[in-house]
Design an enzyme around this catalytic site. Structure first.
Site, PDB file in Angstrom:
ATOM      1  N   ASP A  24       0.800  -1.344  -0.055  1.00  0.00           N
ATOM      2  CA  ASP A  24       0.147   0.062  -0.061  1.00  0.00           C
ATOM      3  C   ASP A  24       1.017   1.139  -0.004  1.00  0.00           C
ATOM      4  O   ASP A  24       1.824   1.462   0.772  1.00  0.00           O
ATOM      5  CB  ASP A  24      -1.100  -0.009   1.239  1.00  0.00           C
ATOM      6  N   PRO A  66      -9.831  -1.213 -15.543  1.00  0.00           N
ATOM      7  CA  PRO A  66     -10.689  -1.702 -14.806  1.00  0.00           C
ATOM      8  C   PRO A  66     -11.494  -0.583 -14.210  1.00  0.00           C
ATOM      9  O   PRO A  66     -12.713  -0.517 -13.849  1.00  0.00           O
ATOM     10  CB  PRO A  66     -10.331  -2.633 -13.795  1.00  0.00           C
ATOM     11  N   SER A  67     -10.487   0.385 -13.696  1.00  0.00           N
ATOM     12  CA  SER A  67     -11.465   1.543 -12.913  1.00  0.00           C
ATOM     13  C   SER A  67     -11.989   2.521 -13.711  1.00  0.00           C
ATOM     14  O   SER A  67     -13.114   2.870 -13.318  1.00  0.00           O
ATOM     15  CB  SER A  67     -10.299   2.332 -11.961  1.00  0.00           C
ATOM     16  N   ARG A 102     -13.966  16.844 -12.252  1.00  0.00           N
ATOM     17  CA  ARG A 102     -12.677  16.174 -11.943  1.00  0.00           C
ATOM     18  C   ARG A 102     -11.730  17.145 -11.173  1.00  0.00           C
ATOM     19  O   ARG A 102     -10.362  17.256 -11.300  1.00  0.00           O
ATOM     20  CB  ARG A 102     -11.782  15.578 -13.063  1.00  0.00           C
ATOM     21  N   TYR A 157      -9.163  15.423  -8.579  1.00  0.00           N
ATOM     22  CA  TYR A 157      -8.207  14.718  -9.296  1.00  0.00           C
ATOM     23  C   TYR A 157      -7.285  15.382 -10.231  1.00  0.00           C
ATOM     24  O   TYR A 157      -6.021  15.289  -9.982  1.00  0.00           O
ATOM     25  CB  TYR A 157      -9.052  13.706 -10.393  1.00  0.00           C
ATOM     26  N   LYS A 203      -3.103  15.639  -9.867  1.00  0.00           N
ATOM     27  CA  LYS A 203      -2.313  15.502 -10.939  1.00  0.00           C
ATOM     28  C   LYS A 203      -1.585  16.675 -11.510  1.00  0.00           C
ATOM     29  O   LYS A 203      -0.314  16.490 -11.655  1.00  0.00           O
ATOM     30  CB  LYS A 203      -2.998  14.794 -11.917  1.00  0.00           C
TER      31      LYS A 203
HETATM   32  P1  NAD Z   1      -6.902   1.258 -12.036  1.00  0.00           P
HETATM   33  O1  NAD Z   1      -7.514   2.482 -11.629  1.00  0.00           O
HETATM   34  O2  NAD Z   1      -7.884   0.428 -12.684  1.00  0.00           O
HETATM   35  O3  NAD Z   1      -5.945   0.307 -11.292  1.00  0.00           O
HETATM   36  C1  NAD Z   1      -5.266   1.054 -10.113  1.00  0.00           C
HETATM   37  C2  NAD Z   1      -4.488  -0.002  -9.436  1.00  0.00           C
HETATM   38  O4  NAD Z   1      -3.961   0.850  -8.075  1.00  0.00           O
HETATM   39  C3  NAD Z   1      -5.099  -1.184  -8.743  1.00  0.00           C
HETATM   40  O5  NAD Z   1      -4.262  -2.451  -8.967  1.00  0.00           O
HETATM   41  C4  NAD Z   1      -5.245  -0.957  -7.345  1.00  0.00           C
HETATM   42  O6  NAD Z   1      -5.126  -2.144  -6.394  1.00  0.00           O
HETATM   43  C5  NAD Z   1      -4.031   0.052  -7.073  1.00  0.00           C
HETATM   44  N1  NAD Z   1      -3.987   0.647  -6.047  1.00  0.00           N
HETATM   45  C6  NAD Z   1      -5.127   1.398  -5.468  1.00  0.00           C
HETATM   46  N2  NAD Z   1      -4.908   1.910  -4.335  1.00  0.00           N
HETATM   47  C7  NAD Z   1      -3.551   1.621  -4.033  1.00  0.00           C
HETATM   48  C8  NAD Z   1      -2.445   1.833  -2.862  1.00  0.00           C
HETATM   49  N3  NAD Z   1      -2.915   2.593  -1.823  1.00  0.00           N
HETATM   50  N4  NAD Z   1      -1.224   1.351  -2.879  1.00  0.00           N
HETATM   51  C9  NAD Z   1      -0.988   0.498  -3.836  1.00  0.00           C
HETATM   52  N5  NAD Z   1      -1.779   0.211  -4.865  1.00  0.00           N
HETATM   53  C10 NAD Z   1      -3.132   0.724  -5.077  1.00  0.00           C
HETATM   54  O7  NAD Z   1      -5.617   1.699 -13.211  1.00  0.00           O
HETATM   55  P2  NAD Z   1      -5.545   2.915 -14.157  1.00  0.00           P
HETATM   56  O8  NAD Z   1      -6.991   3.609 -14.491  1.00  0.00           O
HETATM   57  O9  NAD Z   1      -4.665   2.488 -15.382  1.00  0.00           O
HETATM   58  O10 NAD Z   1      -4.721   4.010 -13.363  1.00  0.00           O
HETATM   59  C11 NAD Z   1      -3.486   3.998 -13.123  1.00  0.00           C
HETATM   60  C12 NAD Z   1      -2.783   5.284 -12.947  1.00  0.00           C
HETATM   61  O11 NAD Z   1      -2.838   5.888 -14.260  1.00  0.00           O
HETATM   62  C13 NAD Z   1      -3.435   6.139 -11.947  1.00  0.00           C
HETATM   63  O12 NAD Z   1      -2.378   7.229 -11.511  1.00  0.00           O
HETATM   64  C14 NAD Z   1      -4.346   6.958 -12.793  1.00  0.00           C
HETATM   65  O13 NAD Z   1      -4.789   8.203 -12.005  1.00  0.00           O
HETATM   66  C15 NAD Z   1      -3.734   7.212 -13.896  1.00  0.00           C
HETATM   67  N6  NAD Z   1      -4.506   7.448 -15.182  1.00  0.00           N
HETATM   68  C16 NAD Z   1      -5.431   6.598 -15.689  1.00  0.00           C
HETATM   69  C17 NAD Z   1      -6.094   7.214 -16.801  1.00  0.00           C
HETATM   70  C18 NAD Z   1      -7.400   6.294 -17.176  1.00  0.00           C
HETATM   71  O14 NAD Z   1      -8.206   6.795 -18.124  1.00  0.00           O
HETATM   72  N7  NAD Z   1      -7.579   4.962 -16.959  1.00  0.00           N
HETATM   73  C19 NAD Z   1      -5.931   8.502 -17.330  1.00  0.00           C
HETATM   74  C20 NAD Z   1      -4.898   9.308 -16.871  1.00  0.00           C
HETATM   75  C21 NAD Z   1      -4.228   8.644 -15.675  1.00  0.00           C
END
Ligand code: NAD
Length: 240
Positions: free
Chosen positions: A53, A177-178, A138, A141, A145
């Site tokens: 974590d 997934p998220s 957002r 968020y 960021k």
């Molecule tokens: P996701 O949100 O589906 O998965 C996030 C992962 O983070 C999960 O495996 C979860 O178990 C893990 N996680 C959550 N809390 C945690 C903690 N406290 N410690 C360790 N791990 C933890 O994945 P995603 O959407 O690809 O997002 C990954 C990153 O990319 C994030 O920083 C997100 O803000 C960024 N991001 C995502 C998008 C998008 O559209 N998906 C766009 C821009 C930026």
């Protein structure tokens, strides 16, 4: 094998962008340590894996120091919805702790050994929803960021002559997934999906693998002249 001989540490490697980055780093020959708060999600990765974590400062810094990576990929992040009027102090603390403070803590733990070796690449995951553009609803968020971009630039500038580089990646909408959970949470998945797709002038959502390809470039010596930058990968969203 663009990362042969290098060690890499990846947070939130269980799914989405973090997992794709861990897979791509391993495919390019890096010895990867892949961590996630949800250990089950790490199954099948070609990496040393364990639960972590990132908001547990002591555990995070001990893990990063122990791995002493050449490459640090800070991927953990959470999306809060809403405008400025919706932000509670609790949500503010949670967003900043996970999206910003944890990246800073990981960098603090990784940097000393990188400086000693005179080489290292730090890749932080930010977002186009930041200083680059404001995505509707957002606010929290986007401000978190934005702080990632500021952190990235400061680390890059303070250590610019040392051989250690720090960049961040600003993805647009990426299939994860998220992302699907956010669409379901609107109550009308199909309409929300159409709206998410429409944000990209390319007319599609990005893949985690496309983001991982950029992370490989930034982690590798190919990007040796690049530091302190917010690298946008968004299907043209920020260009509109
Ligand atoms: P996701 O949100 O589906 O998965 C996030 C992962 O983070 C999960 O495996 C979860 O178990 C893990 N996680 C959550 N809390 C945690 C903690 N406290 N410690 C360790 N791990 C933890 O994945 P995603 O959407 O690809 O997002 C990954 C990153 O990319 C994030 O920083 C997100 O803000 C960024 N991001 C995502 C998008 C998008 O559209 N998906 C766009 C821009 C930026």
């Amino acid at each position: 094998m663009r990362l042969r001989g290098k060690t890499a540490f990846v947070t939130a490697a269980g799914q989405g962008i973090g997992r794709a980055i861990a897979e791509a780093f391993a495919a390019e020959g890096a010895a990867v340590t892949a961590t996630d708060v949800n250990a089950d999600l790490l199954d099948g990765l070609e990496a040393t894996t364990y639960p972590l974590d990132v908001t547990d400062r002591a555990a995070l810094q001990a893990a990063v120091r122990g791995a002493s990576p050449d490459i640090l990929a800070n991927c953990a992040g959470i999306v809060h919805g809403g405008t400025v009027l919706d932000i509670t102090d609790e949500a503010f603390d949670a967003a900043l702790n996970l999206n910003v403070r944890a990246q800073m803590h990981a960098i603090q733990a990784a940097l000393p050994a990188m400086l000693e070796r005179g080489t290292g690449s730090i890749v932080n995951i930010a977002s186009v929803a930041s200083t680059i553009l404001a995505a509707p609803n957002r606010c929290l968020y986007g401000l978190s960021k934005s702080a990632v971009i500021g952190l990235t630039k400061s680390v890059a500038v303070d250590f610019v002559t040392t051989g250690v580089r720090c960049n961040c990646i600003c993805p647009g909408t990426v299939d994860s997934p998220s992302m699907h959970a956010r669409l379901r949470a609107t109550g009308d998945y199909d309409t929300a999906l159409k709206a998410f797709i429409a944000r990209q002038p390319m007319g599609r959502i990005g893949t985690p693998q496309e983001v991982a390809a950029l992370a490989v470039y930034l982690a590798s010596d190919e990007s040796a002249f690049t530091t302190g930058q917010a690298h946008i990968i968004d299907g043209g969203w920020a260009a509109t």
